[in-house]
Design a protein around this motif. Structure first.
Motif, PDB file in Angstrom:
ATOM      1  N   THR A 294      -9.672  -1.122  -5.472  1.00  0.00           N
ATOM      2  CA  THR A 294      -8.442  -1.883  -5.217  1.00  0.00           C
ATOM      3  C   THR A 294      -8.734  -3.294  -4.721  1.00  0.00           C
ATOM      4  O   THR A 294      -9.658  -3.509  -3.938  1.00  0.00           O
ATOM      5  CB  THR A 294      -7.609  -1.144  -4.148  1.00  0.00           C
ATOM      6  OG1 THR A 294      -7.454   0.210  -4.564  1.00  0.00           O
ATOM      7  CG2 THR A 294      -6.254  -1.789  -3.953  1.00  0.00           C
TER       8      THR A 294
ATOM      9  N   ILE B 130      -0.822   9.627  -1.771  1.00  0.00           N
ATOM     10  CA  ILE B 130      -2.222   9.217  -1.604  1.00  0.00           C
ATOM     11  C   ILE B 130      -2.338   8.512  -0.251  1.00  0.00           C
ATOM     12  O   ILE B 130      -2.352   7.279  -0.177  1.00  0.00           O
ATOM     13  CB  ILE B 130      -2.691   8.261  -2.730  1.00  0.00           C
ATOM     14  CG1 ILE B 130      -2.232   8.762  -4.101  1.00  0.00           C
ATOM     15  CG2 ILE B 130      -4.221   8.119  -2.711  1.00  0.00           C
ATOM     16  CD1 ILE B 130      -2.506   7.787  -5.237  1.00  0.00           C
TER      17      ILE B 130
ATOM     18  N   ASP C  70       0.845  -1.192   0.000  1.00  0.00           N
ATOM     19  CA  ASP C  70       0.000   0.000   0.000  1.00  0.00           C
ATOM     20  C   ASP C  70       0.886   1.249   0.000  1.00  0.00           C
ATOM     21  O   ASP C  70       0.595   2.244  -0.645  1.00  0.00           O
ATOM     22  CB  ASP C  70      -0.903  -0.029   1.249  1.00  0.00           C
ATOM     23  CG  ASP C  70      -1.875   1.150   1.291  1.00  0.00           C
ATOM     24  OD1 ASP C  70      -3.027   0.965   0.878  1.00  0.00           O
ATOM     25  OD2 ASP C  70      -1.457   2.244   1.744  1.00  0.00           O
TER      26      ASP C  70
ATOM     27  N   ARG D 223      -8.292   7.650  -3.436  1.00  0.00           N
ATOM     28  CA  ARG D 223      -8.368   6.183  -3.372  1.00  0.00           C
ATOM     29  C   ARG D 223      -9.709   5.669  -3.909  1.00  0.00           C
ATOM     30  O   ARG D 223      -9.798   4.540  -4.373  1.00  0.00           O
ATOM     31  CB  ARG D 223      -8.175   5.705  -1.937  1.00  0.00           C
ATOM     32  CG  ARG D 223      -6.758   5.938  -1.450  1.00  0.00           C
ATOM     33  CD  ARG D 223      -6.397   4.945  -0.380  1.00  0.00           C
ATOM     34  NE  ARG D 223      -5.030   5.157   0.065  1.00  0.00           N
ATOM     35  CZ  ARG D 223      -4.302   4.243   0.683  1.00  0.00           C
ATOM     36  NH1 ARG D 223      -4.825   3.066   0.954  1.00  0.00           N
ATOM     37  NH2 ARG D 223      -3.066   4.494   1.047  1.00  0.00           N
TER      38      ARG D 223
ATOM     39  N   ASN E  98       2.244   1.787  -3.582  1.00  0.00           N
ATOM     40  CA  ASN E  98       1.185   2.002  -4.574  1.00  0.00           C
ATOM     41  C   ASN E  98       0.411   3.292  -4.292  1.00  0.00           C
ATOM     42  O   ASN E  98      -0.092   3.930  -5.211  1.00  0.00           O
ATOM     43  CB  ASN E  98       0.222   0.811  -4.563  1.00  0.00           C
ATOM     44  CG  ASN E  98      -0.741   0.829  -5.758  1.00  0.00           C
ATOM     45  OD1 ASN E  98      -0.417   0.320  -6.817  1.00  0.00           O
ATOM     46  ND2 ASN E  98      -1.936   1.425  -5.582  1.00  0.00           N
ATOM     47  N   PHE E  99       0.312   3.664  -3.007  1.00  0.00           N
ATOM     48  CA  PHE E  99      -0.489   4.836  -2.637  1.00  0.00           C
ATOM     49  C   PHE E  99       0.266   5.880  -1.816  1.00  0.00           C
ATOM     50  O   PHE E  99       0.453   7.003  -2.258  1.00  0.00           O
ATOM     51  CB  PHE E  99      -1.735   4.397  -1.852  1.00  0.00           C
ATOM     52  CG  PHE E  99      -2.773   3.693  -2.690  1.00  0.00           C
ATOM     53  CD1 PHE E  99      -3.303   4.292  -3.830  1.00  0.00           C
ATOM     54  CD2 PHE E  99      -3.250   2.436  -2.318  1.00  0.00           C
ATOM     55  CE1 PHE E  99      -4.275   3.649  -4.593  1.00  0.00           C
ATOM     56  CE2 PHE E  99      -4.218   1.796  -3.083  1.00  0.00           C
ATOM     57  CZ  PHE E  99      -4.730   2.390  -4.215  1.00  0.00           C
TER      58      PHE E  99
END
Ligand SMILES: [Zn+2]
Length: 339
Positions: free
Chosen positions: A158, A146, A137, A153, A140-141
């Motif tokens: 996801t 994010i 996470d 999101r 990716n974010f």
């Protein structure tokens, strides 16, 4: 005596002519002319013949043996010829039979597009790198600006494996991995699979993106426009153009949607581009300084541009496919069209 020789001769003739192979013919030969054969017995019987008749009887026997020898060798030649003929017939090559076809494989349309785009960018000095599809996470974010509970999101459905491990929703996670691993200047593209919980004629739960990242001194939006313009010319045609529309991504600031000239109509307008003359294939922008700082890159010294595009959308346009789902059905009849 005469009767006996005549009888043996008749039997021999019939056995010779019915011998079906060289082996059985040899058996016949042994049976009549061999040491324990019929004629040996006859020769013994000669002793019982009156002396004045013996020469004639002996001649009869020898004549009969000669006849049998001759018949056997004739039959032998005939059988040998026949065996050869059958052998040739069995080995004959029928040149009219269809050959054994070689099945050629072909690259999948998605792979074709990835290869083509990778070629364009390697020609512009970019490296190509892939990374894990199961991603944290964090990469990716969070490091892409994010954080949890960020409204961005909600833009992506996801697949969560655990609270912190997901199937990557975007190849942008590779921006983080690249910047953590390399020092600027960086020029890299990252093609790969990404996953989102979405499935209809224009969405697949697994699809492909190519992410691009350039980190160097004095990178501006002009560099992005110039780079993507060059890309559009190589991908579509020498007259292709790029236009920017303002957009929003948490990891770039400013962010743009980059449209390129429609590959089908060259900008005049057609069904594929919904008569706009443009194809929306790219998201891009100047990398948010926070993302550079997250990766330990001094945002005062360096700036970066990033862009990302969906491969399937380009493949659909390039090959005139209307439903994205057929791309992943693995129907050989469909795939055969893209050799
Ligand atoms: Zn068009």
């Amino acid at each position: 005596m005469e009767d006996l020789i005549g009888k043996i001769l008749n039997t021999a003739k019939s056995e010779i002519s019915s011998a079906a192979s060289l082996k059985s013919l040899n058996d016949v030969r042994v049976g009549f002319l061999g040491r324990n054969g019929e004629f040996t017995a006859v020769m013994k019987n000669l002793r019982g013949v009156p002396p004045e008749e013996r020469p004639l009887a002996g001649k009869r026997v020898n004549d009969a043996k000669d006849i049998i020898e001759r018949l056997i060798s004739e039959r032998e030649r005939a059988l040998a010829d026949e065996e050869l003929r059958q052998k040739i017939a069995a080995e004959t090559l029928d040149v009219t039979l269809p050959g054994k076809r070689t099945e050629y494989g072909s690259l999948h349309p998605v792979t074709l597009i990835i290869n083509e785009i990778s070629d364009i960018f390697t020609g512009l000095g970019f490296d190509v790198a892939d990374g894990p599809e199961i991603e944290t996470d964090k990469y990716n974010f969070e490091m892409l600006n994010i954080p949890k509970d960020h409204p961005a999101r909600d833009m992506q459905d996801t697949f969560y494996i655990t609270d912190d491990i997901i199937l990557r929703t975007q190849t942008s996670s590779m921006q983080i991995r690249t910047m953590l691993a390399q020092k600027p200047p960086i020029r890299v593209i990252n093609p790969g699979k990404v996953y989102r919980a979405d499935f209809d004629s224009s969405h697949s739960p697994m699809f492909h993106q190519i992410e691009g990242l350039v980190v160097d001194r004095n990178i501006t939006l002009c560099d992005l426009l110039g780079l993507l313009g060059e890309f559009a010319k190589k991908l579509i045609s020498k007259d292709a153009q790029v236009r920017f529309r303002p957009s929003y991504f948490p990891f770039t600031e400013p962010s743009v949607e980059a449209d390129v000239t429609c590959s089908e109509c060259g900008g005049r307008g057609c069904q594929l581009c919904k008569h706009t003359g443009w194809m929306e294939i790219l998201g891009a922008g100047i990398v948010n300084p926070k993302v550079l700082e997250n990766c330990g890159i001094d945002s005062g010294e360096y700036s970066a541009l990033a862009f990302g595009m969906g491969i399937e959308r380009i493949a659909l346009a390039r090959f005139g496919i209307s439903d994205m789902r057929v791309i992943f059905e693995n129907d050989k009849r469909f795939l055969r069209n893209y050799r």
